[in-house]
Every structure is written in structure tokens, then in C-alpha cells.
Design a protein around this motif. Structure first.
Motif, PDB file in Angstrom:
ATOM      1  N   GLN A   7       0.853  -1.179   0.000  1.00  0.00           N
ATOM      2  CA  GLN A   7       0.000   0.000   0.000  1.00  0.00           C
ATOM      3  C   GLN A   7       0.895   1.238   0.000  1.00  0.00           C
ATOM      4  N   ARG A   8       0.733   2.065  -0.997  1.00  0.00           N
ATOM      5  CA  ARG A   8       1.570   3.261  -1.113  1.00  0.00           C
ATOM      6  C   ARG A   8       0.984   4.417  -0.326  1.00  0.00           C
ATOM      7  N   GLY A   9       1.856   5.362   0.022  1.00  0.00           N
ATOM      8  CA  GLY A   9       1.420   6.578   0.698  1.00  0.00           C
ATOM      9  C   GLY A   9       1.277   6.405   2.195  1.00  0.00           C
ATOM     10  N   ARG A  10       0.893   7.492   2.818  1.00  0.00           N
ATOM     11  CA  ARG A  10       0.706   7.490   4.267  1.00  0.00           C
ATOM     12  C   ARG A  10      -0.584   6.792   4.640  1.00  0.00           C
ATOM     13  N   PRO A  11      -0.613   6.199   5.822  1.00  0.00           N
ATOM     14  CA  PRO A  11      -1.884   5.643   6.301  1.00  0.00           C
ATOM     15  C   PRO A  11      -2.903   6.768   6.480  1.00  0.00           C
ATOM     16  N   THR A  12      -4.173   6.458   6.353  1.00  0.00           N
ATOM     17  CA  THR A  12      -5.229   7.441   6.509  1.00  0.00           C
ATOM     18  C   THR A  12      -5.106   8.135   7.860  1.00  0.00           C
ATOM     19  N   GLY A  13      -5.150   9.452   7.855  1.00  0.00           N
ATOM     20  CA  GLY A  13      -5.076  10.235   9.085  1.00  0.00           C
ATOM     21  C   GLY A  13      -3.663  10.550   9.548  1.00  0.00           C
ATOM     22  N   ALA A  14      -2.653   9.980   8.906  1.00  0.00           N
ATOM     23  CA  ALA A  14      -1.267  10.240   9.308  1.00  0.00           C
ATOM     24  C   ALA A  14      -0.815  11.590   8.762  1.00  0.00           C
ATOM     25  N   THR A  15       0.036  12.260   9.513  1.00  0.00           N
ATOM     26  CA  THR A  15       0.587  13.540   9.079  1.00  0.00           C
ATOM     27  C   THR A  15       2.098  13.489   9.138  1.00  0.00           C
ATOM     28  N   THR A  16       2.740  14.400   8.445  1.00  0.00           N
ATOM     29  CA  THR A  16       4.198  14.461   8.462  1.00  0.00           C
ATOM     30  C   THR A  16       4.657  15.705   9.210  1.00  0.00           C
ATOM     31  N   PHE A  17       3.790  16.273  10.014  1.00  0.00           N
ATOM     32  CA  PHE A  17       4.140  17.463  10.771  1.00  0.00           C
ATOM     33  C   PHE A  17       3.549  17.370  12.163  1.00  0.00           C
ATOM     34  N   GLU A  18       4.051  18.206  13.058  1.00  0.00           N
ATOM     35  CA  GLU A  18       3.522  18.234  14.414  1.00  0.00           C
ATOM     36  C   GLU A  18       2.245  19.066  14.433  1.00  0.00           C
ATOM     37  N   ALA A  19       1.209  18.524  15.032  1.00  0.00           N
ATOM     38  CA  ALA A  19      -0.101  19.176  15.018  1.00  0.00           C
ATOM     39  C   ALA A  19      -0.118  20.473  15.827  1.00  0.00           C
ATOM     40  N   GLY A  20       0.576  20.530  16.954  1.00  0.00           N
ATOM     41  CA  GLY A  20       0.548  21.725  17.814  1.00  0.00           C
ATOM     42  C   GLY A  20       1.006  22.986  17.094  1.00  0.00           C
ATOM     43  N   PRO A  21       2.203  22.974  16.500  1.00  0.00           N
ATOM     44  CA  PRO A  21       2.651  24.156  15.768  1.00  0.00           C
ATOM     45  C   PRO A  21       1.760  24.497  14.574  1.00  0.00           C
ATOM     46  N   ALA A  22       1.230  23.480  13.909  1.00  0.00           N
ATOM     47  CA  ALA A  22       0.341  23.736  12.764  1.00  0.00           C
ATOM     48  C   ALA A  22      -0.920  24.451  13.218  1.00  0.00           C
ATOM     49  N   ARG A  23      -1.504  24.005  14.335  1.00  0.00           N
ATOM     50  CA  ARG A  23      -2.708  24.671  14.867  1.00  0.00           C
ATOM     51  C   ARG A  23      -2.378  26.079  15.338  1.00  0.00           C
ATOM     52  N   ALA A  24      -1.232  26.256  15.989  1.00  0.00           N
ATOM     53  CA  ALA A  24      -0.844  27.579  16.478  1.00  0.00           C
ATOM     54  C   ALA A  24      -0.656  28.547  15.318  1.00  0.00           C
ATOM     55  N   PHE A  25      -0.017  28.078  14.229  1.00  0.00           N
ATOM     56  CA  PHE A  25       0.170  28.924  13.061  1.00  0.00           C
ATOM     57  C   PHE A  25      -1.181  29.289  12.449  1.00  0.00           C
ATOM     58  N   GLY A  26      -2.045  28.296  12.295  1.00  0.00           N
ATOM     59  CA  GLY A  26      -3.370  28.544  11.734  1.00  0.00           C
ATOM     60  C   GLY A  26      -4.175  29.526  12.569  1.00  0.00           C
ATOM     61  N   ASP A  27      -4.110  29.370  13.899  1.00  0.00           N
ATOM     62  CA  ASP A  27      -4.809  30.303  14.797  1.00  0.00           C
ATOM     63  C   ASP A  27      -4.275  31.721  14.628  1.00  0.00           C
ATOM     64  N   ALA A  28      -2.942  31.843  14.532  1.00  0.00           N
ATOM     65  CA  ALA A  28      -2.333  33.162  14.369  1.00  0.00           C
ATOM     66  C   ALA A  28      -2.804  33.819  13.076  1.00  0.00           C
ATOM     67  N   VAL A  29      -2.820  33.057  12.001  1.00  0.00           N
ATOM     68  CA  VAL A  29      -3.269  33.594  10.707  1.00  0.00           C
ATOM     69  C   VAL A  29      -4.726  34.030  10.800  1.00  0.00           C
ATOM     70  N   ARG A  30      -5.574  33.170  11.370  1.00  0.00           N
ATOM     71  CA  ARG A  30      -6.999  33.486  11.478  1.00  0.00           C
ATOM     72  C   ARG A  30      -7.235  34.742  12.313  1.00  0.00           C
ATOM     73  N   VAL A  31      -6.566  34.835  13.458  1.00  0.00           N
ATOM     74  CA  VAL A  31      -6.760  35.998  14.340  1.00  0.00           C
ATOM     75  C   VAL A  31      -6.322  37.284  13.635  1.00  0.00           C
ATOM     76  N   LEU A  32      -5.158  37.276  13.026  1.00  0.00           N
ATOM     77  CA  LEU A  32      -4.671  38.481  12.334  1.00  0.00           C
ATOM     78  C   LEU A  32      -5.587  38.844  11.167  1.00  0.00           C
ATOM     79  N   ARG A  33      -6.044  37.840  10.438  1.00  0.00           N
ATOM     80  CA  ARG A  33      -6.937  38.089   9.300  1.00  0.00           C
ATOM     81  C   ARG A  33      -8.254  38.706   9.757  1.00  0.00           C
ATOM     82  N   THR A  34      -8.842  38.150  10.807  1.00  0.00           N
ATOM     83  CA  THR A  34     -10.132  38.670  11.268  1.00  0.00           C
ATOM     84  C   THR A  34      -9.978  40.034  11.933  1.00  0.00           C
TER      85      THR A  34
END
Length: 96
Positions: A7-34
Motif C-alpha cells: 500500500q503506497r502513501g501514508r496511512p489514513t489520518g497520518a501527518t508528516t508534521f507536528e499538530a501543535g505548531p500547525a494549529r498555532a500557526f493557523g490560529d495566528a493567521v486566522r486571528v490576524l486576518r479577522t
């Protein structure tokens, strides 16, 4: 005995990054945008990113590349350093 297929590729739901920093970055972008009163679609257009991709970034489902971070910061009218400081402020506190 039958040979099992690979089976090629990542398993379903797997990520290649840390979720905490990704959420923090997304929150920062959303807050500044709004705070600036900019729609997600407008920011995505200004940054040259698909709106659906911007949504994934803001939800922390995708960690953008450095080039994308620079584009997003420019579209927000801020430096990448300012965006990183906002991200750091939103990182989960390490328990210890």
C-alpha cells in the motif's frame, strides 16, 4: 500463499508534521486576518493560495512551506517574523 500488495502513501489520518505548531500557526493567521477584517478568500487570493488550502492551514490541517509562510505574511501586511511571534504565543505550553 498469496502475496500481499504494497500500500503506497501514508496511512489514513497520518501527518508528516507536528499538530501543535500547525494549529498555532493557523490560529495566528486566522486571528490576524479577522482583526484586519479580511475574508479568508481575499487573503488566499492575495497570497496566491487556493481558498480551500488556506482553510486547511487555518484549521491546522496543513503546515505550509516557508515560501507559503512568506506569502501569507506579506498578504497580511506583516513580516514573517511577526507572524512567527504570533504563532509562538499560541503554542501549547509544554508540561514538565
Amino acid at each position: 500463499m498469496q502475496k500481499q500488495g504494497i500500500q503506497r502513501g501514508r496511512p489514513t489520518g497520518a501527518t508528516t508534521f507536528e499538530a501543535g505548531p500547525a494549529r498555532a500557526f493557523g490560529d495566528a493567521v486566522r486571528v490576524l486576518r479577522t482583526e484586519d477584517g479580511v475574508a479568508q478568500e481575499t487573503l488566499a487570493h492575495q497570497a496566491g493560495i487556493e481558498r480551500s488550502h488556506m482553510g486547511k492551514i487555518e484549521r491546522g490541517e496543513h503546515m505550509p512551506t516557508l515560501a507559503m509562510i512568506l506569502k501569507i505574511a506579506r498578504a497580511l501586511g506583516r513580516s514573517a517574523g511577526e507572524l512567527m511571534l504570533e504563532t509562538e504565543a499560541r503554542l501549547p505550553k509544554e508540561e514538565g
